[in-house]
Design a protein around this motif. Structure first.
Motif, PDB file in Angstrom:
ATOM      1  N   GLU A  19      47.410  32.011  42.874  1.00 10.03           N
ATOM      2  CA  GLU A  19      46.175  31.868  43.630  1.00 10.03           C
ATOM      3  C   GLU A  19      45.023  32.532  42.901  1.00 10.03           C
ATOM      4  OE1 GLU A  19      44.671  32.776  48.120  1.00 10.03           O
ATOM      5  OE2 GLU A  19      46.741  33.160  47.619  1.00 10.03           O
ATOM      6  N   GLU A  20      43.912  31.841  42.842  1.00 12.36           N
ATOM      7  CA  GLU A  20      42.759  32.397  42.155  1.00 12.36           C
ATOM      8  C   GLU A  20      42.158  33.510  42.975  1.00 12.36           C
ATOM      9  OE1 GLU A  20      39.985  29.457  41.207  1.00 12.36           O
ATOM     10  OE2 GLU A  20      40.952  28.936  39.345  1.00 12.36           O
ATOM     11  N   GLY A  21      41.847  34.581  42.288  1.00 12.07           N
ATOM     12  CA  GLY A  21      41.287  35.716  43.003  1.00 12.07           C
ATOM     13  C   GLY A  21      39.795  35.580  43.138  1.00 12.07           C
ATOM     14  N   PRO A  23      36.204  37.226  45.662  1.00  7.62           N
ATOM     15  CA  PRO A  23      35.805  37.793  46.937  1.00  7.62           C
ATOM     16  C   PRO A  23      36.045  36.801  48.059  1.00  7.62           C
ATOM     17  CG  PRO A  23      33.895  37.287  45.584  1.00  7.62           C
ATOM     18  CD  PRO A  23      35.096  37.039  44.747  1.00  7.62           C
ATOM     19  N   GLU A 411      53.590  36.317  42.004  1.00  3.06           N
ATOM     20  CA  GLU A 411      53.838  35.252  42.955  1.00  3.06           C
ATOM     21  C   GLU A 411      54.836  35.700  44.034  1.00  3.06           C
ATOM     22  OE1 GLU A 411      52.042  32.859  43.192  1.00  3.06           O
ATOM     23  OE2 GLU A 411      53.142  31.593  44.576  1.00  3.06           O
ATOM     24  N   GLN A 417      45.070  36.455  41.717  1.00  7.20           N
ATOM     25  CA  GLN A 417      44.853  36.873  40.332  1.00  7.20           C
ATOM     26  C   GLN A 417      43.918  38.069  40.326  1.00  7.20           C
ATOM     27  OE1 GLN A 417      43.457  33.484  38.168  1.00  7.20           O
ATOM     28  NE2 GLN A 417      45.352  32.376  38.535  1.00  7.20           N
ATOM     29  N   GLY A 418      44.230  39.012  39.463  1.00 10.48           N
ATOM     30  CA  GLY A 418      43.372  40.195  39.360  1.00 10.48           C
ATOM     31  C   GLY A 418      43.665  41.245  40.403  1.00 10.48           C
ATOM     32  N   ARG A 420      45.395  44.357  42.063  1.00  9.27           N
ATOM     33  CA  ARG A 420      46.050  45.544  41.512  1.00  9.27           C
ATOM     34  C   ARG A 420      46.393  46.514  42.627  1.00  9.27           C
ATOM     35  NH1 ARG A 420      46.037  42.555  37.981  1.00  9.27           N
ATOM     36  NH2 ARG A 420      45.299  42.745  35.856  1.00  9.27           N
ATOM     37  N   GLN A 440      43.146  45.971  46.262  1.00  6.24           N
ATOM     38  CA  GLN A 440      41.736  45.860  46.607  1.00  6.24           C
ATOM     39  C   GLN A 440      41.470  44.696  47.549  1.00  6.24           C
ATOM     40  OE1 GLN A 440      43.105  44.937  43.744  1.00  6.24           O
ATOM     41  NE2 GLN A 440      41.638  44.066  42.326  1.00  6.24           N
ATOM     42  N   PHE A 441      42.432  43.791  47.700  1.00  5.45           N
ATOM     43  CA  PHE A 441      42.238  42.654  48.594  1.00  5.45           C
ATOM     44  C   PHE A 441      43.045  42.766  49.883  1.00  5.45           C
ATOM     45  CE2 PHE A 441      41.896  40.646  44.271  1.00  5.45           C
ATOM     46  CZ  PHE A 441      40.522  40.561  44.281  1.00  5.45           C
TER      47      PHE A 441
ATOM     48  N   HIS B  18      35.576  31.240  36.422  1.00  3.70           N
ATOM     49  CA  HIS B  18      36.479  32.379  36.384  1.00  3.70           C
ATOM     50  C   HIS B  18      36.940  32.690  34.978  1.00  3.70           C
ATOM     51  CE1 HIS B  18      36.838  33.506  40.437  1.00  3.70           C
ATOM     52  NE2 HIS B  18      37.049  32.271  40.831  1.00  3.70           N
ATOM     53  N   GLY B  27      39.559  47.432  34.773  1.00  2.86           N
ATOM     54  CA  GLY B  27      40.797  46.703  35.007  1.00  2.86           C
ATOM     55  C   GLY B  27      40.940  46.209  36.418  1.00  2.86           C
ATOM     56  N   LEU B  28      40.376  46.979  37.332  1.00  7.49           N
ATOM     57  CA  LEU B  28      40.521  46.623  38.733  1.00  7.49           C
ATOM     58  C   LEU B  28      39.254  45.919  39.137  1.00  7.49           C
ATOM     59  CD1 LEU B  28      42.504  47.562  41.058  1.00  7.49           C
ATOM     60  CD2 LEU B  28      40.663  49.050  41.654  1.00  7.49           C
ATOM     61  N   HIS B  29      39.311  44.615  39.366  1.00  2.75           N
ATOM     62  CA  HIS B  29      38.028  44.105  39.840  1.00  2.75           C
ATOM     63  C   HIS B  29      37.998  43.963  41.330  1.00  2.75           C
ATOM     64  CE1 HIS B  29      39.184  39.903  40.088  1.00  2.75           C
ATOM     65  NE2 HIS B  29      39.766  40.041  38.910  1.00  2.75           N
ATOM     66  N   LEU B  30      36.870  44.279  41.832  1.00  2.00           N
ATOM     67  CA  LEU B  30      36.747  44.620  43.233  1.00  2.00           C
ATOM     68  C   LEU B  30      36.346  43.395  44.037  1.00  2.00           C
ATOM     69  CD1 LEU B  30      34.756  47.721  42.268  1.00  2.00           C
ATOM     70  CD2 LEU B  30      37.107  47.672  42.952  1.00  2.00           C
ATOM     71  N   PRO B  31      36.668  43.413  45.301  1.00  2.00           N
ATOM     72  CA  PRO B  31      36.340  42.260  46.137  1.00  2.00           C
ATOM     73  C   PRO B  31      34.846  41.988  46.182  1.00  2.00           C
ATOM     74  CG  PRO B  31      37.106  44.115  47.446  1.00  2.00           C
ATOM     75  CD  PRO B  31      37.375  44.447  46.040  1.00  2.00           C
ATOM     76  N   PHE B  32      34.075  43.016  46.221  1.00  2.67           N
ATOM     77  CA  PHE B  32      32.636  42.857  46.186  1.00  2.67           C
ATOM     78  C   PHE B  32      32.120  43.854  45.169  1.00  2.67           C
ATOM     79  CE2 PHE B  32      34.112  42.213  50.471  1.00  2.67           C
ATOM     80  CZ  PHE B  32      33.623  40.953  50.745  1.00  2.67           C
ATOM     81  N   TYR B  92      34.689  31.328  45.978  1.00  7.44           N
ATOM     82  CA  TYR B  92      36.095  31.041  46.194  1.00  7.44           C
ATOM     83  C   TYR B  92      36.330  30.587  47.635  1.00  7.44           C
ATOM     84  CZ  TYR B  92      41.029  31.949  46.635  1.00  7.44           C
ATOM     85  OH  TYR B  92      42.352  31.838  46.880  1.00  7.44           O
ATOM     86  N   VAL B  93      35.705  31.278  48.530  1.00  3.56           N
ATOM     87  CA  VAL B  93      35.831  30.898  49.929  1.00  3.56           C
ATOM     88  C   VAL B  93      34.498  30.332  50.369  1.00  3.56           C
ATOM     89  CG1 VAL B  93      36.227  31.738  52.243  1.00  3.56           C
ATOM     90  CG2 VAL B  93      37.500  32.706  50.356  1.00  3.56           C
ATOM     91  N   ILE B 171      49.853  23.911  46.425  1.00  2.00           N
ATOM     92  CA  ILE B 171      49.764  24.626  47.703  1.00  2.00           C
ATOM     93  C   ILE B 171      49.900  23.649  48.863  1.00  2.00           C
ATOM     94  CG2 ILE B 171      48.206  25.959  49.169  1.00  2.00           C
ATOM     95  CD1 ILE B 171      47.150  27.222  46.595  1.00  2.00           C
TER      96      ILE B 171
END
Lengths: 915, 461
Positions: A19-21, A23, A411, A417-418, A420, A440-441, B18, B27-32, B92-93, B171
């Protein structure tokens, strides 16, 4: 240890996340996940289903309108941390950082420049000394024979100054001279090779920037609640860091009343570093508290009986910063420690450290983060080890052989994706084999009996990754409460879940947001604007820890949630819940008939578009409804009931009292340490001499005019055509300046010595040739009359410093004229005129200004020495006459300087001239 | 349909965007973007920017929902619907998904949200995008099921099953399989209902023939769909159970056995303890040999040593005459008590106490105990046999403290704190078995000495 008979269905795949990561702002809403038959075997005739998410939970209502302080404010000068503006390229934030995915442009050149200015010795030390003779910094012309080996730097300096002034100007270009110089010197001038220095700086900038985006050193949080020994007791302990450097560990007794109340003064330990994490666990009726700072970890034992002091047990020192410290809930005095080098240790107070693993690489795929975490599991000899890519369980008795994967970012857990791992936590108090993993999600609940497949997954939608978590276990048939907290945004989220032993894990009820610390700002007493700003800054400090305590009073239960900020303040809030009856785990079947539709705009709208089945029609419908320009006010609701913020409830009297007390404590603290009150200021005494800081005696008419012109232009919104002074200049009535503290004997003597005519000075001083002096005096008076006419204009076009020096030339004259006539300019204004100090009276000229020193050909290095020396004297015993106009002139100088000048006022008097 | 195409287009561009992610990210990319990095925007700016006001509106909605102010959230959502109008988002959404999610949640929680409204809302949402159609259908069916509307849910699932749109993504494929499986599940439930009717009324009469026929058709429909899904790796406890039930009813034991062993032992499936439990229960139901039962439980023991079936396993092994099995039984019960969840389980402790007592009396296989104890002697005393626990166990459960004291007395000798405290309390309370216990431990103290003696070569395993 029962395992659920039936688990919710889910797919199980292997490999990297598909799944693409990205926000996903509302990803946690509206999904049931899966359904399962409720209580199979209870009644066969009617099959009931329960959802994985969306069941009903307990209702916990906040009692206060905002968080309330629960201990006095921390006596700290909290230094606001680095902000992006410090290291990012100017103007970048506004333009590019919107998306969150674009890279940042670090202002590398600025930082390098700062280094050169702040550490010139380190940057250019040796070559500077070598080339000292070949660089001329004076204004005077070079002599012919020196010209072969020496270059004049003054012009270059001016050029650089000008460049600075035009910073940000789009039409800025380098002068050929600068370009030439930089090309010539780039390779050899620097002490540290420029490339190497730049590499190091760049690395540091990247580190700082990464820290700004996400700082994982606080993971776990530095706040712990030690509950009372008996269930009914009301006094527990709060363990938290405090002090100026957050290096004091406090054990504070807290009574749980309506609001938690600190009782007595805390037990205090001073530690050797900033406390990053405080972890606690209760084993056999004793609490063990682990404390982590960067290079030290310590463990305390706290007997559960109140009034018994905690005892420090052991400290370990690590050569690499530790990233994790957790306390075993099974065995007394056992802890798990991880360091950033990738080592995991089992630390037993009795038998010391045992290294279970050392692997600088991450477990499942490559990730550069050195962060590691470890926690305990249902088996006291099995530890979980985590890095950003997942969790593994190791048997401490044979760590190489016995291990299994508990969680993988991939998976298997249906990750994005992304994604952590941010914080793993053992949920042993809820169920012995459950673990919480937050990314983070999402948040996941795992069961170690079925590794890799999350029992529960929910997108938490928090704006920052949750670094803190706290579990309040619920009893049988009750839900477990999990609090998630983030650092920078101070978010607090309360989740409930149930199941795990007999029934499968379910999320119970919708998540609930709790008050962040900043929420109390509007309930605090009104403040002056600047104090309000400081307060805002203080309350907005990132959160540093999270804890919660439960109090039961008959049917009513309270949950006290404590939140610690980086400034060391602890705020709390109370949530209450009436346990009338245990909530049914299954959702009650919705009744179709009782509800009246159309009670809210959403429903109304649905009524309108009830039978319309595709989008176009809906859009038309809306256009018909009369919203012609959705761009105009898309988010401003017309009804007052839908205001962006609901009217916050008024804080209770008890809370208001708390707020007042806290504010009082804060202001008292500030008063007690005025020197340390922030914002930090630098004393300018050593940077500038009194002379330099002195202001023109009278507000210059041209200044006033220019200001007026500027104001007018700003008012009209237009430009300023030119800075030409008006012709003819309006007549002004300047107050004649009282001689501004002329040269004191020492400085004049030193100047004379520098200039080489010290002998003459001595003669003059000693009064041998009185006649000569009188003659000179007369001559000066004559000159003064002339000068009075010239002053106003020439002064306005030269720098204030030279103006000063000219003023001081008049300073030794007789008493000021009571009402001088209008001055008529004689000279035409010349923009860059510099008036050289008259050679006739060197002893009375201002010596300390750098320009005048430069004019005298004193080399730069010595100038500073001289100035420092004189500055010491200038603030010392020497008494200086002050210009009477200093008060009047305050309006055009910064306040810090005005303080200085006013401070020196009492010291005037003593006429210098003896006659 | 324009929106559909747009959406597909957006999805394509989205993936391209992307891949172009930059290098300066941590390394950690954040939701916002962390909000502390955002400049506070003035209200003036909001007005200018539609996208921004959309975001702000969504924030208000989230805020309201997180504070359970459903009505307020609904009001904001009615404004947010406008964001559909210019939905050129590359995110994405996209807004239609957000509206679906948020709207569903609000309708679920508003006390006056009726089923009719909910259905109409979802019907609209289904038309919003192809990518999500199946998911919305599935969630709708879940909602209906949870509200007891099984027939409606069945209809919904059948409708969704017949839906076709171009080529399915991976999916969508998964979602379709789930839809079919759930429909199969509902078929199974109606099958079992009819089966119950038939069983109640007996197999007589003419009208039962139609019921029976219907039942068989239900069976066929259910079996086909259920069989499909359990071939795919995953956790399918519910479906497997139903499918096995169907097969068992029609006497297809081989198939059922095969399905269950496939579910338990296929390495592509997760290590689900339930799969082993189902197999064990199946074998037990059909009176399989002890050997095969033990082999199933042995594998479960290796996977989950703390599973509740381990108590049964231990009893089964203790009864056995074979030395090897007795040995395994000791191993199993020791392993069970390693886990914190079993710490205060009387049954587990009594199993261990019985076996340890047997061995101590016979003085035959002391090396077994010694071997098990070796890896535990450094932490079991602190984990199980502290003075604090002795006090607490005595207070809470006398029988637990008795069983534990037996084990403590044998493994740690008569000077063990736990044993001393409990036997003292027991004798004080004049309970007979504690006096017997004290005598027993005193008598068999040499056993403790031999177990704890590292140099005792006679007990080499």
């Amino acid at each position: 240890m029962e395992f659920p008979d039936v688990l919710f269905p889910s797919y199980f795949g292997c490999g990297p996340p598909v799944e693409e990561g990205g926000p996903a702002p509302a990803a946690g809403w509206g999904e049931q996940g899966q359904v399962l038959e409720a209580d199979p075997g209870r009644c066969q005739t009617e099959t009931m289903f329960v959802p994985r998410r969306g069941g009903t939970g307990e209702s916990w209502e906040p009692t206060e309108a905002a968080a309330v302080p629960c201990v006095p404010p921390n006596a700290s000068c909290w230094i606001p941390s680095l902000v992006p503006q410090d290291i990012l390229y100017h103007g970048f934030l506004h333009r590019k950082l919107r998306g969150g995915r674009s890279g940042a442009a670090l202002d590398f050149a600025k930082q390098l420049g700062h280094f050169f200015v702040d550490h010139p010795e380190d940057a250019f030390g040796s070559l500077g000394r070598l080339l000292h003779r070949n660089f001329h910094l004076g204004n005077s012309k070079l002599r012919r024979q020196a010209r072969d080996t020496t270059i004049r730097m003054t012009a270059l300096m001016e050029e650089i100054d000008r460049l600075e002034a035009r910073h940000g100007c789009p039409r800025q270009h380098l002068s050929p001279r600068l370009r030439w110089f930089s090309h010539l010197c780039r390779d050899w001038l620097f002490e540290v090779p420029l490339g190497l220095l730049a590499d190091c700086l760049h690395e540091e900038l990247l580190l700082q920037w990464a820290g700004l985006l996400f700082d994982d050193s606080l993971t776990g949080g530095a706040l712990a609640w030690l509950p009372p020994e008996e269930v009914g007791a009301q006094t527990g302990r709060l363990v938290y860091p405090g002090g100026q450097a957050m290096n004091h560990l406090y054990f504070q007794d807290v009574v749980l009343e309506e609001l938690p109340l600190a009782q007595g003064s805390p037990v205090q330990f001073e530690l050797n570093g900033l406390i990053r994490q405080v972890a606690a666990a209760r084993v056999d009726g004793e609490d063990f508290v682990g404390v982590r700072s960067d290079y030290h970890c310590g463990v305390w034992r706290v007997p559960a009986r109140m009034g018994v002091a905690p005892t420090p047990l052991q400290v370990i020192h690590t050569s690499v910063p530790a990233s994790c410290l957790t306390v075993s809930p099974h065995l007394p005095g056992e802890l798990a420690v991880c360091t950033q080098s990738g080592s995991v240790y089992l630390w037993s107070v009795e038998s010391g450290l045992q290294r279970l693993r050392h692997d600088p690489q991450t477990m499942f795929f490559r990730d550069h983060s050195p962060w590691r975490w470890s926690d305990f599991t249902a088996h006291p000899r099995v530890l979980s080890c985590a890095d950003r890519t997942g969790l593994q369980c190791l048997d401490a008795r044979a760590p190489e052989r016995c291990h299994f994967d508990l969680f993988k970012v991939g998976e298997e857990a249906n990750c994005q994706q992304g994604e952590r791992v941010v914080l793993p936590m053992y949920l042993g108090r809820a169920h012995p084999s459950q673990h919480l993993v937050t990314t983070q999600f999402s948040m996941y609940v795992l069961d170690e009996r079925l590794p890799l497949v999350p029992m529960l997954k929910w997108a938490h939608m928090m704006k920052a990754p949750p670094l803190f978590a706290h579990l309040t276990p619920g009893g049988p048939r009750r839900s477990h409460k999990v609090l998630l907290g983030s650092s920078h945004t101070q978010e607090l989220l309360l989740l409930q879940y149930q199941g795990g032993s007999r029934s499968a894990c379910q999320l119970a009820g919708p998540p609930q947001k709790l008050h962040p610390i900043t929420s109390c700002l509007q309930h605090l007493p009104a403040q002056l604007p600047h104090q309000h700003h400081l307060l805002q800054q203080r309350l907005g400090a990132p959160a540093a820890g999270l804890a919660a305590a439960v109090k039961e009073e008959g049917l009513r239960e309270s949950l006290m949630v404590f939140q610690l900020s980086e400034a060391g303040d602890i705020f709390c809030q109370r949530l209450t819940h009436e346990t009338v009856q245990a909530p049914a785990p299954a959702r009650t079947s919705g009744d179709e008939t009782t509800a009246a539709p159309g009670s809210s705009p959403l429903f109304e709208e649905e009524e309108q578009t009830f039978y319309l089945s595709n989008l176009e029609v809906i859009v038309n419908e809306e256009e018909d409804a009369g919203t012609p320009a959705p761009l105009e006010e898309p988010e401003l609701p017309p009804q007052p009931c839908a205001s962006p913020r609901p009217c916050a409830a008024v804080s209770s009297p008890a809370a208001a009292l708390r707020y007042r007390r806290w504010m009082k404590g804060l202001s008292k603290m500030r008063r007690e340490s005025p020197r340390r009150s922030w914002p930090l200021t630098l004393s300018q005494k050593r940077l500038f001499t009194r002379k330099e800081l002195e202001v023109p005696a009278a507000p210059n008419p041209l200044h006033g005019q220019a200001r007026q012109q500027l104001r007018q232009a700003m008012g009209e919104g237009g430009g300023i055509p030119s800075w030409e002074p008006p012709q003819p200049p309006p007549p002004v009535l300047p107050q004649l300046a009282e001689p501004s503290g002329g040269a004191d004997p020492l400085s004049s003597r030193l100047t004379a010595a520098w200039c080489g005519d010290w002998g003459q000075w001595w003669e003059e001083r000693s009064g041998f040739n009185r006649a000569q002096r009188q003659r000179a005096l007369r001559e000066r008076r004559r000159r003064q009359k002339r000068a009075r006419g010239r002053r106003s204009l020439s002064a306005s076009f030269t720098s204030s410093l030279t103006y000063q020096s000219e003023l001081s030339e008049l300073s030794d004259s007789g008493p000021p004229l009571p009402s001088p006539g209008p001055l008529i300019p004689r000279d035409s204004p010349q923009p860059r005129q510099r008036s050289p100090p008259p050679p006739a009276s060197p002893e009375e000229a201002a010596l300390l200004s750098s320009q005048s020193l430069r004019c005298r050909g004193i080399p730069k290095e010595r100038r500073k020495t001289l100035r420092d020396y004189l500055a010491v004297w200038a603030e010392g015993p020497i008494e200086l006459p002050d210009p009477p106009g200093s008060q009047a002139s305050q309006l055009c100088i910064p306040s810090s300087q005005s303080q200085l000048s006013s401070a020196s006022q009492p010291r005037r008097k003593r006429p210098r001239m003896g006659f | 349909m324009d929106t559909f195409l747009e959406e597909e287009e957006a999805a394509g561009k989205n993936s391209a965007a992307h891949t172009r992610s930059s290098t300066l990210l941590p390394g950690l990319h954040l939701p916002f973007l962390p909000p502390h990095l955002c400049q506070p925007a003035s209200s003036q700016e909001h007005k200018l920017n539609f996208k921004k006001s959309k975001e702000v509106c969504l924030r208000y909605i989230q805020d309201a929902m997180l504070q359970k102010q459903w009505k307020r959230a609904a009001e904001f959502l009615s404004f947010y619907v406008e964001s559909l109008e210019k939905d050129f988002s590359r995110e994405y959404v996209n807004p239609s998904e957000i509206i679906w999610r948020v709207g569903t949640e609000i309708l679920c929680h508003c006390s006056n949200g009726s089923m009719r409204e909910f259905n109409s809302f979802i019907e609209q949402m289904k038309t919003f995008g192809v990518k999500r159609y199946l998911k919305v259908c599935l969630e709708h069916a879940f909602h209906l099921l949870c509200n007891g509307l099984i027939d409606d849910a069945y209809q919904n699932l059948s409708l969704a099953e017949s839906w076709r749109y171009g080529e399915q993504t991976a999916i969508q494929d998964k979602e379709m399989k789930l839809i079919q499986a759930y429909r199969g599940l509902l078929d199974y439930y109606s099958w079992s209902k009819q089966k119950n009717i038939l069983l109640e009324h007996g197999l007589d009469g003419f009208e039962n023939l139609s019921v029976e026929q219907e039942m068989h058709s239900c069976f066929r429909k259910a079996a086909v769909n259920l069989k499909e899904i359990i071939k795919i790796p995953g956790v399918w406890d519910l479906f497997v159970k139903c499918y096995v039930d169907l097969l068992e009813f029609y006497g297809d034991y081989n198939e059922a056995h095969q399905v269950l062993s496939e579910y338990a032992y296929n390495s592509k499936f997760p290590a689900n303890p339930n799969a082993h439990v189902y197999l064990y229960q199946f074998l037990k139901r059909h009176g399989e040999s002890k050997k095969s039962l033990i082999s199933v439980l042995k594998i479960l023991h290796d996977l989950v040593p703390s599973h509740e079936l381990m108590i049964d396993f231990n009893t089964m092994l203790q009864k056995s005459r074979k030395r090897k099995r007795c040995r395994l039984g000791l191993e199993v019960i020791f392993a069970v008590l390693d886990y914190a969840g079993w710490k205060e389980n009387v049954k587990a402790w009594s199993c261990l106490a019985r076996q340890v007592k047997q061995i101590a009396i016979a003085e035959k296989h002391l090396d077994w105990i010694k071997q098990e104890w070796n890896s535990r002697k450094d932490w079991w005393p602190a984990f199980h046999f502290t003075h604090y626990l002795a006090k607490r166990n005595w207070k809470e459960s006398e029988s637990l403290s008795y069983e534990k004291a037996v084990v403590a007395g044998i493994l740690l000798g008569k000077d063990c704190k736990y044993f001393k405290y409990v036997s003292h309390q027991g004798c004080k309370a004049q309970v007979k078995r504690f006096r017997i216990l004290k005598k027993f431990v005193n008598k068999h103290n040499p056993v403790y000495l031999r177990i704890s003696d590292p140099s005792d070569s006679s007990l080499k395993p």
